[in-house]
Design a protein around this motif. Structure first.
Motif, PDB file in Angstrom:
ATOM      1  N   CYS A 168       0.827  -1.215   0.000  1.00  0.00           N
ATOM      2  CA  CYS A 168       0.000   0.000   0.000  1.00  0.00           C
ATOM      3  C   CYS A 168       0.856   1.258   0.000  1.00  0.00           C
ATOM      4  CB  CYS A 168      -0.955  -0.002   1.198  1.00  0.00           C
ATOM      5  SG  CYS A 168      -2.314  -1.184   1.032  1.00  0.00           S
ATOM      6  N   LEU A 218       2.373   1.654  -3.456  1.00  0.00           N
ATOM      7  CA  LEU A 218       1.384   2.130  -4.428  1.00  0.00           C
ATOM      8  C   LEU A 218       1.070   3.605  -4.222  1.00  0.00           C
ATOM      9  CD1 LEU A 218      -0.930  -0.991  -4.572  1.00  0.00           C
ATOM     10  CD2 LEU A 218       0.210   0.073  -6.536  1.00  0.00           C
ATOM     11  N   LEU A 271      -8.801  -2.646  -2.155  1.00  0.00           N
ATOM     12  CA  LEU A 271      -8.481  -3.028  -3.535  1.00  0.00           C
ATOM     13  C   LEU A 271      -8.950  -1.979  -4.539  1.00  0.00           C
ATOM     14  CD1 LEU A 271      -9.204  -6.851  -3.408  1.00  0.00           C
ATOM     15  CD2 LEU A 271      -6.979  -5.758  -3.788  1.00  0.00           C
ATOM     16  N   PHE A 315      -6.780   1.368  -4.049  1.00  0.00           N
ATOM     17  CA  PHE A 315      -5.393   1.215  -4.481  1.00  0.00           C
ATOM     18  C   PHE A 315      -5.266   0.837  -5.952  1.00  0.00           C
ATOM     19  CE2 PHE A 315      -4.716   1.569  -0.002  1.00  0.00           C
ATOM     20  CZ  PHE A 315      -3.550   2.315   0.051  1.00  0.00           C
ATOM     21  N   ALA A 316      -6.347   0.371  -6.561  1.00  0.00           N
ATOM     22  CA  ALA A 316      -6.333   0.154  -8.017  1.00  0.00           C
ATOM     23  C   ALA A 316      -6.127   1.490  -8.733  1.00  0.00           C
ATOM     24  CB  ALA A 316      -7.622  -0.509  -8.473  1.00  0.00           C
ATOM     25  N   ALA A 324      -2.555   2.314  -8.512  1.00  0.00           N
ATOM     26  CA  ALA A 324      -1.846   1.429  -9.438  1.00  0.00           C
ATOM     27  C   ALA A 324      -1.931   1.980 -10.858  1.00  0.00           C
ATOM     28  CB  ALA A 324      -2.433   0.014  -9.366  1.00  0.00           C
ATOM     29  N   TRP A 379      -0.214  -3.952  -7.426  1.00  0.00           N
ATOM     30  CA  TRP A 379      -1.614  -4.185  -7.094  1.00  0.00           C
ATOM     31  C   TRP A 379      -1.943  -5.673  -7.143  1.00  0.00           C
ATOM     32  CZ3 TRP A 379      -6.080  -6.230  -9.110  1.00  0.00           C
ATOM     33  CH2 TRP A 379      -7.259  -5.918  -8.433  1.00  0.00           C
ATOM     34  N   LEU A 426      -0.816  -7.026  -3.993  1.00  0.00           N
ATOM     35  CA  LEU A 426      -1.766  -6.688  -2.935  1.00  0.00           C
ATOM     36  C   LEU A 426      -2.986  -7.607  -2.999  1.00  0.00           C
ATOM     37  CD1 LEU A 426      -2.623  -4.796  -0.611  1.00  0.00           C
ATOM     38  CD2 LEU A 426      -3.604  -3.270  -2.360  1.00  0.00           C
TER      39      LEU A 426
END
Length: 146
Positions: free
Chosen positions: A18, A21, A88, A91-92, A95, A106, A109
Motif C-alpha cells: 500500500c 502504491l 483493492l 489502491f487500483a 496502481a 496491485w 496486494l
C-alpha cells in the motif's frame, strides 16, 4: 486468538504494498483527477465497513480476536470482506497512476488480501457454525459476483 507468523507477514506485505502504491501512484492520481472517483469510492466502502464493524472490533490481522463476533449487518450482509474490497478499489487507482509497476504491485496486494481472507474464512468456519450459512448468503468481495 494468537497472531500467527503467516498473519504477521501478510499484514507487513499489505502495508508495504500500500505504501509503495501510494508513493508511486500519487502523481498519476493527481494528474488524472478522474482516478479520485475510485479512491473516494474505495475509501467510502472501507469507512462504511469500519463503522459497521465498530472501530473497536477492527483488526488488521487475519486471526479473529478473542471477543470477536460475526458481523452480518449493513455492508457485511452483502459481502464478507468489505474492508479488503475498499482497499483493492482505492489502491487500483494508485496502481493506474503508477503504470505497469503499479499493476504488478496491485496484483501483489490482491494476492496478499486473498491469502488473508482465506485464513480468516477458515478460522471463522472452525469457530462459528453460523459462518458456514453466512458464506452461503454472501459473496467474498464483490456483491452478486464473487
Amino acid at each position: 486468538m494468537k497472531r500467527s507468523t503467516t498473519g504477521l507477514l501478510l499484514v507487513t506485505a499489505q502495508v508495504l504494498l500500500c505504501v509503495a502504491l501510494l508513493w508511486l501512484g500519487w502523481r498519476g492520481v493527481m494528474k488524472f483527477p478522474w482516478l479520485w472517483i475510485g479512491v473516494v469510492m474505495g475509501g467510502a466502502v472501507l469507512v462504511t465497513a469500519v463503522v459497521t464493524m465498530r472501530m473497536s472490533h477492527v483488526r488488521v490481522h487475519p486471526e479473529p480476536g478473542e471477543k470477536a463476533e460475526l458481523c452480518e449487518r449493513g455492508i457485511y450482509g452483502h459481502i464478507r470482506h468489505p474492508m479488503y474490497a475498499g482497499v483493492l478499489l482505492a489502491f487500483a487507482m494508485f496502481a493506474m497512476g503508477a503504470g505497469w509497476i503499479g499493476a504488478v504491485l496491485w496484483l501483489g496486494l490482491l494476492f496478499v488480501l486473498l491469502a488473508k481472507l482465506r485464513i480468516e474464512e477458515r478460522l471463522w468456519s472452525e469457530r462459528d457454525a453460523g459462518y458456514v450459512d453466512y458464506r452461503k448468503r454472501t459473496k467474498r468481495l464483490f456483491p452478486g459476483i464473487w
